[in-house]
Design a protein around this motif. Sequence first.
Motif, PDB file in Angstrom:
ATOM      1  N   VAL A 187      58.330  35.117   6.777  1.00 46.33           N
ATOM      2  CA  VAL A 187      59.746  35.161   6.400  1.00 46.33           C
ATOM      3  C   VAL A 187      59.940  36.171   5.271  1.00 46.33           C
ATOM      4  N   CYS A 188      59.052  36.157   4.283  1.00 47.54           N
ATOM      5  CA  CYS A 188      59.144  37.108   3.170  1.00 47.54           C
ATOM      6  C   CYS A 188      58.969  38.537   3.660  1.00 47.54           C
ATOM      7  N   VAL A 189      58.012  38.758   4.547  1.00 53.65           N
ATOM      8  CA  VAL A 189      57.791  40.095   5.097  1.00 53.65           C
ATOM      9  C   VAL A 189      59.017  40.551   5.888  1.00 53.65           C
ATOM     10  N   ALA A 190      59.593  39.649   6.673  1.00 53.13           N
ATOM     11  CA  ALA A 190      60.780  40.000   7.460  1.00 53.13           C
ATOM     12  C   ALA A 190      61.955  40.367   6.558  1.00 53.13           C
ATOM     13  N   LEU A 191      62.125  39.658   5.457  1.00 51.09           N
ATOM     14  CA  LEU A 191      63.210  39.992   4.525  1.00 51.09           C
ATOM     15  C   LEU A 191      62.995  41.360   3.894  1.00 51.09           C
ATOM     16  N   VAL A 192      61.769  41.645   3.487  1.00 49.42           N
ATOM     17  CA  VAL A 192      61.470  42.952   2.896  1.00 49.42           C
ATOM     18  C   VAL A 192      61.696  44.058   3.927  1.00 49.42           C
ATOM     19  N   LEU A 193      61.245  43.861   5.146  1.00 50.86           N
ATOM     20  CA  LEU A 193      61.451  44.860   6.192  1.00 50.86           C
ATOM     21  C   LEU A 193      62.929  45.043   6.516  1.00 50.86           C
ATOM     22  N   CYS A 194      63.690  43.988   6.459  1.00 52.49           N
ATOM     23  CA  CYS A 194      65.131  44.090   6.696  1.00 52.49           C
ATOM     24  C   CYS A 194      65.786  44.953   5.618  1.00 52.49           C
ATOM     25  N   ILE A 195      65.410  44.738   4.374  1.00 50.94           N
ATOM     26  CA  ILE A 195      65.943  45.537   3.268  1.00 50.94           C
ATOM     27  C   ILE A 195      65.531  46.996   3.425  1.00 50.94           C
ATOM     28  N   VAL A 196      64.269  47.231   3.768  1.00 52.31           N
ATOM     29  CA  VAL A 196      63.781  48.602   3.955  1.00 52.31           C
ATOM     30  C   VAL A 196      64.529  49.281   5.098  1.00 52.31           C
ATOM     31  N   THR A 197      64.761  48.578   6.179  1.00 53.71           N
ATOM     32  CA  THR A 197      65.470  49.142   7.323  1.00 53.71           C
ATOM     33  C   THR A 197      66.886  49.547   6.949  1.00 53.71           C
ATOM     34  N   GLN A 234      67.995  50.243   3.918  1.00 52.32           N
ATOM     35  CA  GLN A 234      67.915  51.360   2.979  1.00 52.32           C
ATOM     36  C   GLN A 234      67.639  52.677   3.691  1.00 52.32           C
ATOM     37  N   ILE A 235      66.751  52.668   4.679  1.00 51.55           N
ATOM     38  CA  ILE A 235      66.443  53.883   5.432  1.00 51.55           C
ATOM     39  C   ILE A 235      67.687  54.383   6.162  1.00 51.55           C
ATOM     40  N   GLN A 293      70.837  53.704   5.491  1.00 54.66           N
ATOM     41  CA  GLN A 293      71.882  54.081   4.546  1.00 54.66           C
ATOM     42  C   GLN A 293      71.570  55.428   3.885  1.00 54.66           C
ATOM     43  N   SER A 294      70.313  55.674   3.522  1.00 54.23           N
ATOM     44  CA  SER A 294      69.990  56.945   2.874  1.00 54.23           C
ATOM     45  C   SER A 294      70.145  58.119   3.843  1.00 54.23           C
ATOM     46  N   ASP A 295      69.775  57.922   5.101  1.00 51.29           N
ATOM     47  CA  ASP A 295      69.953  59.006   6.059  1.00 51.29           C
ATOM     48  C   ASP A 295      71.419  59.242   6.356  1.00 51.29           C
ATOM     49  N   TYR A 296      72.208  58.189   6.397  1.00 51.35           N
ATOM     50  CA  TYR A 296      73.642  58.352   6.603  1.00 51.35           C
ATOM     51  C   TYR A 296      74.261  59.100   5.424  1.00 51.35           C
ATOM     52  N   ARG A 297      73.871  58.745   4.191  1.00 49.50           N
ATOM     53  CA  ARG A 297      74.398  59.446   3.014  1.00 49.50           C
ATOM     54  C   ARG A 297      73.994  60.913   3.016  1.00 49.50           C
ATOM     55  N   ARG A 298      72.765  61.206   3.489  1.00 48.50           N
ATOM     56  CA  ARG A 298      72.305  62.591   3.533  1.00 48.50           C
ATOM     57  C   ARG A 298      73.160  63.416   4.481  1.00 48.50           C
ATOM     58  N   SER A 299      73.536  62.844   5.596  1.00 43.96           N
ATOM     59  CA  SER A 299      74.320  63.604   6.564  1.00 43.96           C
ATOM     60  C   SER A 299      75.832  63.506   6.316  1.00 43.96           C
ATOM     61  N   HIS A 300      76.261  62.616   5.459  1.00 50.16           N
ATOM     62  CA  HIS A 300      77.678  62.466   5.118  1.00 50.16           C
ATOM     63  C   HIS A 300      77.837  62.390   3.599  1.00 50.16           C
ATOM     64  N   PRO A 301      77.653  63.498   2.878  1.00 46.38           N
ATOM     65  CA  PRO A 301      77.768  63.430   1.417  1.00 46.38           C
ATOM     66  C   PRO A 301      79.211  63.176   0.988  1.00 46.38           C
ATOM     67  N   ALA A 302      79.345  62.636  -0.205  1.00 41.23           N
ATOM     68  CA  ALA A 302      80.676  62.360  -0.758  1.00 41.23           C
ATOM     69  C   ALA A 302      81.360  63.681  -1.081  1.00 41.23           C
ATOM     70  N   PRO A 303      82.683  63.767  -0.885  1.00 38.02           N
ATOM     71  CA  PRO A 303      83.380  65.013  -1.215  1.00 38.02           C
ATOM     72  C   PRO A 303      83.348  65.253  -2.723  1.00 38.02           C
ATOM     73  N   ALA A 304      83.337  66.530  -3.090  1.00 32.50           N
ATOM     74  CA  ALA A 304      83.326  66.888  -4.506  1.00 32.50           C
ATOM     75  C   ALA A 304      84.659  66.495  -5.131  1.00 32.50           C
ATOM     76  N   SER A 305      84.602  65.950  -6.318  1.00 37.23           N
ATOM     77  CA  SER A 305      85.832  65.535  -6.990  1.00 37.23           C
ATOM     78  C   SER A 305      86.421  66.719  -7.743  1.00 37.23           C
ATOM     79  N   ASN A 306      87.739  66.730  -7.834  1.00 38.05           N
ATOM     80  CA  ASN A 306      88.436  67.784  -8.573  1.00 38.05           C
ATOM     81  C   ASN A 306      88.384  67.464 -10.060  1.00 38.05           C
ATOM     82  N   PRO A 307      88.147  68.476 -10.896  1.00 38.04           N
ATOM     83  CA  PRO A 307      88.134  68.205 -12.329  1.00 38.04           C
ATOM     84  C   PRO A 307      89.528  67.867 -12.824  1.00 38.04           C
ATOM     85  N   SER A 308      89.586  67.003 -13.798  1.00 31.83           N
ATOM     86  CA  SER A 308      90.884  66.601 -14.345  1.00 31.83           C
ATOM     87  C   SER A 308      91.400  67.680 -15.287  1.00 31.83           C
ATOM     88  N   ASP A 309      92.641  67.532 -15.708  1.00 32.55           N
ATOM     89  CA  ASP A 309      93.262  68.482 -16.631  1.00 32.55           C
ATOM     90  C   ASP A 309      93.078  68.057 -18.074  1.00 32.55           C
TER      91      ASP A 309
END
Length: 150
Positions: A96-106, A108-109, A111-127
Amino acid sequence: MPEVTPLRQRPVGGAGLDIALGLLLVALEVVVCAIATFRIGMAGWADSYDGTPETAERPPTDWGPAITFGVITLVVVAITVALLRTNRPWAGSIQVCVALVLCIVTVQIGQSDYRRSHPAPASNPSDGPVRSGHQCHSGGDNHECRDSGS
């Protein structure tokens, strides 16, 4: 008087064998995950040196690593259910502990690949005065003095 059902019998070998089985399964799962990580890493490394010039377009999300670890997680969950149904509580608890750790790792993997291919837009500097480099000395706000140069 209702019939009393007997308690489940202890597994053959007792708790010691149960714990040893759980640790053996963890060792096997570590080997499987290491092989999967190595293959995924080598495939990514080979793809990065394919000789094509870099372009401005983002690479698509590669769900292969997340699916691979998701399948490994499902296999561990199936082993966990089988161990708990055959009255191996220690090995089942370890799984059960191994399955929980693997679920978290899965997650994270994926989510990180999705973030890599869909970066957040650059924010505009304020005035604000910190970012514009000057403040309005006439008492007005920065929008009034932004283009005045003072």
